[in-house]
Design an enzyme around this catalytic site. Structure first.
Site, PDB file in Angstrom:
ATOM      1  N   LYS A 117      60.434  -5.205 108.926  1.00  0.00           N
ATOM      2  CA  LYS A 117      60.666  -3.841 109.452  1.00  0.00           C
ATOM      3  C   LYS A 117      61.381  -2.963 108.446  1.00  0.00           C
ATOM      4  O   LYS A 117      61.183  -1.753 108.420  1.00  0.00           O
ATOM      5  CB  LYS A 117      61.464  -3.866 110.766  1.00  0.00           C
TER       6      LYS A 117
ATOM      7  N   GLU B  35      52.548  -5.960 113.209  1.00  0.00           N
ATOM      8  CA  GLU B  35      52.883  -6.194 114.618  1.00  0.00           C
ATOM      9  C   GLU B  35      54.187  -6.971 114.767  1.00  0.00           C
ATOM     10  O   GLU B  35      54.986  -6.713 115.678  1.00  0.00           O
ATOM     11  CB  GLU B  35      51.737  -6.981 115.282  1.00  0.00           C
TER      12      GLU B  35
ATOM     13  N   VAL C 270      58.340  -5.414 114.868  1.00  0.00           N
ATOM     14  CA  VAL C 270      59.125  -4.891 115.995  1.00  0.00           C
ATOM     15  C   VAL C 270      58.776  -5.666 117.263  1.00  0.00           C
ATOM     16  O   VAL C 270      57.601  -5.817 117.598  1.00  0.00           O
ATOM     17  CB  VAL C 270      58.839  -3.385 116.261  1.00  0.00           C
TER      18      VAL C 270
ATOM     19  N   GLY D  22      59.235  -8.903 118.062  1.00  0.00           N
ATOM     20  CA  GLY D  22      58.847 -10.320 117.957  1.00  0.00           C
ATOM     21  C   GLY D  22      57.443 -10.568 118.468  1.00  0.00           C
ATOM     22  O   GLY D  22      56.464 -10.084 117.904  1.00  0.00           O
TER      23      GLY D  22
ATOM     24  N   GLY E 252      67.228 -19.356 114.901  1.00  0.00           N
ATOM     25  CA  GLY E 252      66.276 -18.654 114.030  1.00  0.00           C
ATOM     26  C   GLY E 252      66.057 -17.205 114.420  1.00  0.00           C
ATOM     27  O   GLY E 252      65.076 -16.590 114.006  1.00  0.00           O
TER      28      GLY E 252
ATOM     29  N   GLU F 219      68.691 -12.164 111.269  1.00  0.00           N
ATOM     30  CA  GLU F 219      68.151 -11.805 109.957  1.00  0.00           C
ATOM     31  C   GLU F 219      68.774 -12.710 108.890  1.00  0.00           C
ATOM     32  O   GLU F 219      69.885 -13.230 109.091  1.00  0.00           O
ATOM     33  CB  GLU F 219      68.518 -10.352 109.630  1.00  0.00           C
TER      34      GLU F 219
ATOM     35  N   LYS G  33      63.570  -0.586 113.299  1.00  0.00           N
ATOM     36  CA  LYS G  33      62.521  -0.697 114.317  1.00  0.00           C
ATOM     37  C   LYS G  33      62.292   0.633 115.025  1.00  0.00           C
ATOM     38  O   LYS G  33      61.158   1.011 115.295  1.00  0.00           O
ATOM     39  CB  LYS G  33      62.893  -1.799 115.312  1.00  0.00           C
TER      40      LYS G  33
END
Ligand code: NAP
Ligand code: HSE
Length: 424
Positions: free
Chosen positions: A100, A124, A127, A129, A182, A185, A200
């Site tokens: 992003k 895709e 933003v 997930g 996970g 960032e 985002k």
């Protein structure tokens, strides 16, 4: 079809696993096998799910390989990811990315290059997930006018706020959990300080309003100053605190902001907990569209990447062109931050003595701010200070800012607590 992945971390490894486990489905959709030829990493010796013979530390093994027609970028960060994506497009390779930061900062530039070279860039996974959000906003909303976006688009901070509220856990402990899962960032301060949400919102708003919103255009506050006290007060008052991405278009003027927000329990966004994200799009003709799902995590993100890979793969194999962008068309007219009009929650410690509330109320009144409720908890005489929580009716940001400056100069102020905006 041969592809390569830039990055073999949380998301890169999940994508590797997904592509191998979904081999049959991919073959059915594409009509030929999808082969991952190479994966770029920094450290060849790290333990990972990808066999060593596929790894490289030389980006040119991928960017200059004529056999590779599609590159998936999941390295993260601005550079060198931006330069590698640019080079890939210049080499006439299609790009799918989860980045992003790069799209928010350079989306307009990269689109121009892609168009000139007859390729495309899809994002895709950048933003929301696993939520099919970009497709919705880019394609389904292309012929409708989006007027407002109200969104929770950072899984890590939503997870932290939820765990703090539900389990009274400390900030650092919950952040560590989000990292292990996970969600965070590579540099988690990007989540905490609201920067990831800002990237985002820049992407979503650029598409929603067919313009170019860059991250510095967006007023941004993270959750770093939110304390458990605020979360508990919010609960007592019938609200939840969420890191909201808000944008609105009215009379050609665009308002864009990211900040912790108190929202009433009756709002659908208040029940979005943990790693879940939700995006409420208010459109002129369709009305409200609410999208909800897991906003972070390697597995959902890998799914979003795979759906882009399959769509772009179709274009490559069968020359079926993808929709082109509806962003970056017009220059934006941004609303001035100080003319934002909303409600506020204020928390402060003051000397526990007569006339204190009157002094604060006077300043608020003089700045045209009307109080909607006040809480003061009884304290022991020994403490000699009292905590006051004030909720205001709607007012302008410039009024509240001036009032707070004046309150901070009052000798009865012991300690400033917090300011949180309230939205419905
Ligand atoms: P990560 O676990 O830190 O993985 C980054 C990978 O990129 C690592 O394999 C790293 O190599 C490699 N890398 C980084 N810089 C490099 C360089 N200069 N040269 C070569 N390789 C380099 O990060 P992640 O969680 O997978 O996230 C990746 C991207 O996906 C980010 O843009 C993130 O915003 C996005 N995303 C993540 C999620 C999520 O839930 N995690 C969801 C949506 C989007 P080494 O392994 O050798 O260090
Ligand atoms: N760190 C990001 C988040 C990953 O927590 O939402 C998904 O973009």
């Amino acid at each position: 079809m041969k592809i390569a992945i830039l990055g073999g971390g949380q998301v890169g490894q999940a994508l590797w696993t997904t592509i191998h486990s979904e081999k049959e489905t991919i073959l059915n959709i594409l009509g030929e096998p999808l082969e991952i030829k190479r994966v770029l990493v920094r450290d060849l010796n790290k333990k990972r799910k990808i066999p060593k013979e596929y790894l490289t530390t030389d980006p040119n093994d991928i960017l200059l390989d004529p056999e590779i027609s599609l590159i998936v970028e999941v390295m993260g960060g601005e550079e060198p990811a931006h330069s590698y994506i640019k080079k890939a497009l210049e080499e006439k390779k299609f790009v799918v990315t989860a980045n992003k930061e790069v799209i928010a900062l350079y989306g307009d530039e990269l689109y121009k290059i892609a168009r000139k070279k007859g390729v495309d860039i899809a994002f895709e996974a950048s933003v929301g997930g696993g939520i099919p959000l970009i497709k919705t906003i880019k394609e389904a909303m292309a012929v409708d006018k989006v007027k407002e976006i109200w969104a929770i688009v950072n899984g890590t901070t939503n997870y932290i706020l939820t765990k703090m509220e539900e389990e009274y856990k400390g900030f650092s402990e919950v952040l560590r959990e989000a990292q292990i899962l996970g969600y965070a960032e590579p540099d988690p301060s990007k989540d905490i300080l609201g920067l990831d949400t800002r990237y985002k919102l820049a992407i979503l708003s650029s598409f929603a309003y067919h313009t170019t919103i860059k991250p510095p255009d967006i007023y941004t506050e993270g959750i770093d100053k939110i304390s458990l006290r605020d979360i508990l007060y919010a609960r007592e008052l019938g609200y939840k605190i969420k890191l909201l991405a808000i944008s609105k278009e009215e009379n050609g003027e665009i308002e864009v902001r990211v900040h912790p927000t108190m929202i009433p329990l009756s709002s659908p966004l208040s029940s979005v907990n943990g790693v879940y994200n939700a995006i409420l799009l208010r459109a002129e003709k369709r009305g409200d569209v609410l999208l909800y799902g897991e906003g972070a995590g390697p597995a959902p993100t890998a799914m979003a990447l795979l759906s882009d890979i399959l769509e772009v793969g179709h274009t490559i194999l069968y020359s079926i062109p993808r929709y082109y962008t509806f962003a970056y068309l017009y220059p934006p007219k941004l609303k001035e931050w100080e003319s934002i009009y909303t409600r506020y929650y204020l928390r402060l410690w003051v000397k526990d003595q007569p006339g204190v509330l009157a002094q604060i109320a006077k300043i608020l009144g003089e700045n045209h701010i009307s109080i909607s409720s006040v809480i003061q908890k009884e304290t022991s005489e020994k403490e000699e200070k009292a905590e006051i929580v004030i909720l205001t009716h709607k007012t302008y940001e410039k009024c509240i800012k001036k009032a707070i400056e004046e309150i901070k100069r009052l000798p009865i102020l012991e300690e400033w607590g917090s300011l949180i905006r309230i939205e419905v």
